[in-house]
Design a protein around this motif. Sequence first.
Motif: not given
Length: 492
Positions: A1-25
């Motif tokens: 597997m070249l790239l694997k994203l597991q449960n990626i979460t990202k918050r900005f003030p007042g915003v949950l931009a990403l919530d447990k995102v997965n992706l495999e390339l």
Amino acid sequence: MLLKLQNITKRFPGVLALDKVNLELDFGEVHALLGENGAGKSTLIKIIGGVYKADEGKIYYNGKEINFSSPSEAINNGIATIHQELNLFEDLTVAENIYVGNIQKSLINKKQLIKKAQEILSKNNFNIKAESLVKELNTSEKQLVAIAKSLSLKSKIIIMDEPTASITEHETHNLFRIVKELKNQGIGIIFISHRLEEVFEIADKVTVLRDGKYIGSGLVKDFSQEDLINMMVGRNIKEMFPKYNETKDEVVFSIKNLNIGKLVKNVSFEVKKGEIFGIAGLVGSGKSEIPLGIYGYMPAKWDELIINNREIKKIKDPNKALDYGIALVPEDRKSMGLVLDLDIVRNIILQNIKLVEKYGILFWKNANKIAEEEIKKYSIKATSYKQKTGNLSGGNQQKVVISKVLKRDPKVVFLVEPTRGIDVGAKVEVYNIVNRLANNGNGVIFVSSELPEIVSLCDRVLVMHRGKNMGILEGDEITQENILKLATGVDI
């Protein structure tokens, strides 16, 4: 597997931009990343590219856990991003753009620089000269320069953000040929597009995001377009192209023998009340120049122009066009439709000062009230009327443009490529606005390169070829095949 994203979460003030995102390339895979504007696609690719750090989750690259702290670190490790708005230096050569920021000692000599760059271009069958200035290239050629730059860095992953948004169908086919060649070299490609037909043509796998959440992934062949649309918007869209306008006999707009330099030659047409009148044609056909000439952006002449039974001899500039009741939703909303550094209220009011000004005084309380009403009316997703338009998604930017244009209550509205670069849900909202405009009695002229929407929405279609009117189709004559024949100069 070249790239694997597991449960990626990202918050900005007042915003949950990403919530447990997965992706495999995987190696040699084209992976489509789909979602409406605001779904989290941009945030995710910025995390992959080192612009942002994830707050939670893990990223594995080539089997090792990584966490890039800057874009340069991601680039140096073989991850390149080609943005929709290409970051190239227009006044530098192709060779200089390919190696800028990556000049090796052996390439300080200009001849060596050009030779090395040309080797990359030739190896990948990019029909561009390394010594050419970037400003002399068209959009698709500039994309090839960006790809060549990523290849010079020996990238293992290339992220392509809306690569076909501003290029022709022919150029798209050429780009896809190159993507397949990159795939054969084992390069993994993350492909972002709002055009689902392209996803089915070029991608192997697909991942869908909605409202920052991971909805699902799988092989493209296991999904239908309807499946992907339902995943993106979270609801069924039975009709991708809603149509409920009613055409009357009354003519609200007519023009005879329109001429715009050498670009448009003796074009005549009329628009009826309640009608959605389409204009189609290939790039360079003159279709996009027709509204610019009538609106006063370009010098134009005609034998006769009548709007609501009023004859207009000349329109010297857009302000005069607005006074005559002509409105334009331009093709390039960012350069012609909005001031991106200004907030929503200022963008709406700039073209409608008379609504909130008295005795030279601008009443901001009234302006803010209007902006709030427009945000509600057009379902513009924004924190408030004070939000900068540059921070809105493409679909919401387009709604601001439409809002400010229609606030003057125009008699005739030109909509030029109104759904370019916006997501599926926003497109349907634009189509509904177009129907309502027609039923309100406006003259609606819909200019588009997207043949499915032309065929589905328009009551009659003027087809342009090399500045000339090749014919006006109506009823059952309006098919993609007939439009393409006329657009290429073939009679039907």
